[in-house]
Design an enzyme around this catalytic site. Structure first.
Site, PDB file in Angstrom:
ATOM      1  N   ASN A 224       4.784 -12.313 -28.771  1.00 55.54           N
ATOM      2  CA  ASN A 224       4.775 -13.566 -29.298  1.00 55.54           C
ATOM      3  C   ASN A 224       3.365 -14.148 -28.865  1.00 55.54           C
ATOM      4  O   ASN A 224       3.173 -15.425 -28.691  1.00 55.54           O
ATOM      5  CB  ASN A 224       5.904 -14.588 -28.664  1.00 55.54           C
ATOM      6  N   GLU A 228      -4.915 -19.388 -31.322  1.00 57.11           N
ATOM      7  CA  GLU A 228      -5.002 -20.185 -32.526  1.00 57.11           C
ATOM      8  C   GLU A 228      -5.869 -21.623 -32.649  1.00 57.11           C
ATOM      9  O   GLU A 228      -6.122 -22.226 -31.517  1.00 57.11           O
ATOM     10  CB  GLU A 228      -3.552 -20.604 -33.056  1.00 57.11           C
ATOM     11  N   ASN A 337       7.621 -17.953 -16.134  1.00 60.18           N
ATOM     12  CA  ASN A 337       7.778 -16.534 -15.740  1.00 60.18           C
ATOM     13  C   ASN A 337       7.129 -16.320 -14.403  1.00 60.18           C
ATOM     14  O   ASN A 337       6.226 -15.792 -14.042  1.00 60.18           O
ATOM     15  CB  ASN A 337       7.203 -15.536 -16.566  1.00 60.18           C
ATOM     16  N   HIS A 393      10.180 -23.740 -22.712  1.00 58.27           N
ATOM     17  CA  HIS A 393       8.911 -23.300 -22.704  1.00 58.27           C
ATOM     18  C   HIS A 393       8.480 -23.151 -24.259  1.00 58.27           C
ATOM     19  O   HIS A 393       7.335 -22.594 -24.677  1.00 58.27           O
ATOM     20  CB  HIS A 393       8.682 -22.115 -22.028  1.00 58.27           C
ATOM     21  N   ALA A 395      10.241 -23.140 -28.625  1.00 55.80           N
ATOM     22  CA  ALA A 395      11.162 -23.147 -29.505  1.00 55.80           C
ATOM     23  C   ALA A 395      12.393 -22.350 -29.215  1.00 55.80           C
ATOM     24  O   ALA A 395      13.678 -22.878 -29.432  1.00 55.80           O
ATOM     25  CB  ALA A 395      10.997 -23.299 -31.089  1.00 55.80           C
ATOM     26  N   GLY A 396      12.390 -21.308 -28.806  1.00 52.05           N
ATOM     27  CA  GLY A 396      13.222 -20.161 -28.556  1.00 52.05           C
ATOM     28  C   GLY A 396      13.381 -19.446 -29.681  1.00 52.05           C
ATOM     29  O   GLY A 396      13.532 -19.964 -30.973  1.00 52.05           O
TER      30      GLY A 396
END
Length: 466
Positions: A224, A228, A337, A393, A395-396
Site C-alpha cells: 500500500n 501521489e 509502526n 492511520h 481507512a483500514g
C-alpha cells in the site's frame, strides 16, 4: 574439511545436549567462520559458552547464545485481560479484536486502545495501540518500522493537475522508485546524514546493512505504499499550517524503512521469542526488556529505522519539488509502526506501541489517508487519554489481499478509477479502493480523537507495479 568441528568436540568443550550444538555447528559453516582454524573456532565457542549473555545480540551468535541460557521452568503465563477502549467497534473484524484481547493479557501490558481502521495483523492488530511497562515488542511496532505519511503543499492551483497530467506522470516515474528490494541506480542516489549514523558501526546486526540502506534511501516499498499528486483543500487555517483557506496542489507519500526496518524487525523478533517464551496464541508478542542489552539495542535500531524512513520521504519530496520547480508552502508528516516513551495521566512512564495508528497528542498534526478514490484528511490531535493520544492511520482494509485478488477484476477496478478521475501508475487488485473501508465512516468514529483541518484528494497515483 580439516577445520570441520563435530558435535562431540562441542560436548567435550562443555556444550549441553540440545539446540545449542546444532545452532553452533550451523553457524560455523558460514564462509567467514569456516576460515578459522579449529583452535580459533573452539576458543570462540568457549567464550560464547562462558558468557552467553554477552552474545545475545551478536549478528552471528545470538540464537546459539539464547539456547545456552537456562530455559525458563515454564512458559510465561498470560494474565487476566486488562480493559481497553475500542473506537468504531462495529466496523472491526473479530480476528483483530481477538488479537487485541490477547495483547491485553501480557504481564507487561498497562493499557491499550483499538482504532476504527483496525484489522488483522501479526501479533498486535493493525490499528492497535499498546502501552507496556519497561518492555518493547518488535511485532507490536511492526515490520515496516517508522512507516510514514508525508504531505507537501505547493502554491499551485488544482487545474495544474488536469492541464499537465502527462507531465506529472513523467515526474512521478522519473523521480520515484518502488518495489521490494528496489533501490536507486548508481549515479542517481542522494547523500543522507542518516547513513553516517554510529548505529551502523556500533550495533552488530547493522554492520553489514549500510550499503543496502544507501541504495534504497529515497525509495518506496510495495503493497500500500504510494506517492501521489492531488488536491489539498485547507478548510480551517491555523498557525500550524501557515497557509490560507483554499485549494492547492499537493504531494502525498506513504512508505517506511524499506529492507533496513524489515531486517531489524525480523532479527529482534526471533531474539525476543528465544528469551520470552509465550503461549502459542501470543508468541508474536514476545518482548525485550528495556533494562537488557538486547532491548536497548533494538530501541536504538528502531529509532535509526524511523529516522531512515523520514529521510526516504525527505528525498522523495525534494526530488519532486525540484522537478516541479517549486518550494512547498507547508509540510505535514507523521509516522506509525513505532514505539514511544510517554507518560500516562497518572504519571507512569510507559512504552506506547502504535502499530498502524497515528500519534494524536493535543495539537499534533497528522495525515489520515483514505484510498485512491477517497480523500485523506489533515488532522490535529486532541490528546484523548483513553485512546493513548492516538487515531487511525487510514481507512483500514475491508478485504484481505487474498480476497481482493480473488473477488475483484481488473476491468471493474479500472472502471471505478475512471469514474473518479484517477490516473494510476502501477498498483494491483489487492490495493483496489474497494478493498478498503469507507474513510468517512472511520473518521466519524474518531471525532473525539482529532479535528479535521483539511483534505487531500488523490488524482495521479504511483504505486509498485508495471
Amino acid at each position: 574439511m580439516a577445520n570441520l568441528l563435530r558435535g562431540n568436540d562441542l560436548r567435550t568443550l562443555g556444550f549441553p545436549e540440545g539446540r545449542a550444538i546444532g545452532l553452533a555447528l550451523a553457524q560455523l559453516q558460514r564462509k567467514h567462520l569456516k576460515k578459522l582454524s579449529q583452535t580459533d573456532q573452539l576458543a570462540l565457542l568457549g567464550q560464547i559458552l562462558n558468557n552467553p549473555k554477552e552474545y545475545l545480540t551478536h549478528l552471528d551468535w545470538s540464537h546459539t547464545a539464547a539456547a545456552l541460557l537456562p530455559a525458563p521452568s515454564r512458559h510465561i503465563a498470560l494474565v487476566e485481560r486488562k480493559p481497553y477502549v475500542t473506537f468504531g467497534a462495529e466496523h472491526i473484524d473479530p480476528s483483530a479484536v481477538h488479537q487485541m484481547e490477547t495483547a491485553m493479557k501480557l504481564p507487561v501490558t498497562v493499557a491499550g486502545a483499538l482504532m476504527p481502521d483496525a484489522h488483522h495483523g501479526y501479533g498486535l492488530p493493525i490499528g492497535g495501540v499498546l502501552a507496556t511497562e519497561n518492555a518493547v515488542i518488535p511485532y507490536a511496532v511492526g515490520v515496516d518500522i517508522g512507516c510514514r505519511m508525508a504531505l507537501s503543499v505547493f502554491d499551485l492551483p488544482p487545474k495544474y493537475l488536469t492541464q499537465r497530467v502527462q507531465e506529472l506522470r513523467k515526474i512521478l516515474l522519473d523521480n520515484t522508485r518502488f518495489g521490494s528490494g528496489r533501490g536507486w541506480e548508481r549515479g542517481y542516489r542522494m547523500a543522507s546524514a542518516v547513513l553516517e549514523r554510529d548505529e551502523f558501526v556500533e550495533i552488530p546486526f547493522l554492520k553489514n546493512k549500510r550499503d543496502r540502506a544507501a541504495e534504497q534511501v529515497g525509495t518506496s516499498g510495495s503493497g500500500n505504499h504510494f506517492v501521489e499528486f492531488g488536491i489539498v483543500d485547507i478548510t480551517e487555517a491555523g498557525n500550524e499550517l501557515g497557509v490560507p483557506v483554499g485549494q492547492y496542489l499537493g504531494v502525498l507519500s506513504h512508505s517506511g524503512s524499506r529492507g533496513l526496518g524489515a531486517g531489524i524487525a525480523e532479527h529482534y523478533t526471533r531474539l525476543a521469542k528465544d528469551v520470552c517464551q509465550l503461549p502459542t496464541e501470543a508468541q508474536h508478542l514476545a518482548w525485550l526488556g528495556l533494562d537488557t542489552e538486547a532491548g536497548q539495542e533494538y530501541w536504538a535500531a528502531m529509532n535509526l529505522a524511523g529516522d531512515y524512513a523520514s529521510a526516504c520521504h525527505a528525498q522523495i519530496h525534494q526530488r519532486l519539488a525540484k522537478a516541479l520547480g517549486e518550494r512547498p508552502v507547508a509540510k505535514v508528516e507523521n509516522h506509525h509502526n513505532f514505539a514511544w516513551k510517554e507518560r500516562l495521566a497518572d504519571g507512569r512512564e510507559v512504552v506506547v506501541h502504535r502499530k498502524g495508528a497515528t500519534p494524536a497528542g493535543a495539537g499534533v498534526l497528522g495525515i489520515i489517508p483514505g484510498s485512491m478514490t477517497a480523500p485523506g484528511f489533515i488532522v490535529r490531535g486532541k490528546g484523548l487519554a483513553e485512546s493513548l493520544s492516538s487515531a487511525s492511520h487510514g481507512a483500514g482494509r475491508l478485504m484481505s489481499r487474498t480476497r481482493a485478488k480473488a473477488e475483484l477484476t481488473e476491468s471493474e477496478v479500472r472502471k471505478h478509477l475512471a469514474e473518479h478521475g484517477i490516473e494510476l501508475i502501477g498498483g494491483g487488485l489487492d490495493e483496489a479502493p474497494m478493498a478498503y473501508k469507507d474513510i468517512h465512516t472511520v473518521m466519524a468514529s474518531q471525532r473525539e480523537l482529532v479535528d479535521v483541518l483539511g483534505s487531500f484528494t488523490p488524482k495521479i497515483v504511483r504505486m509498485d507495479g508495471a
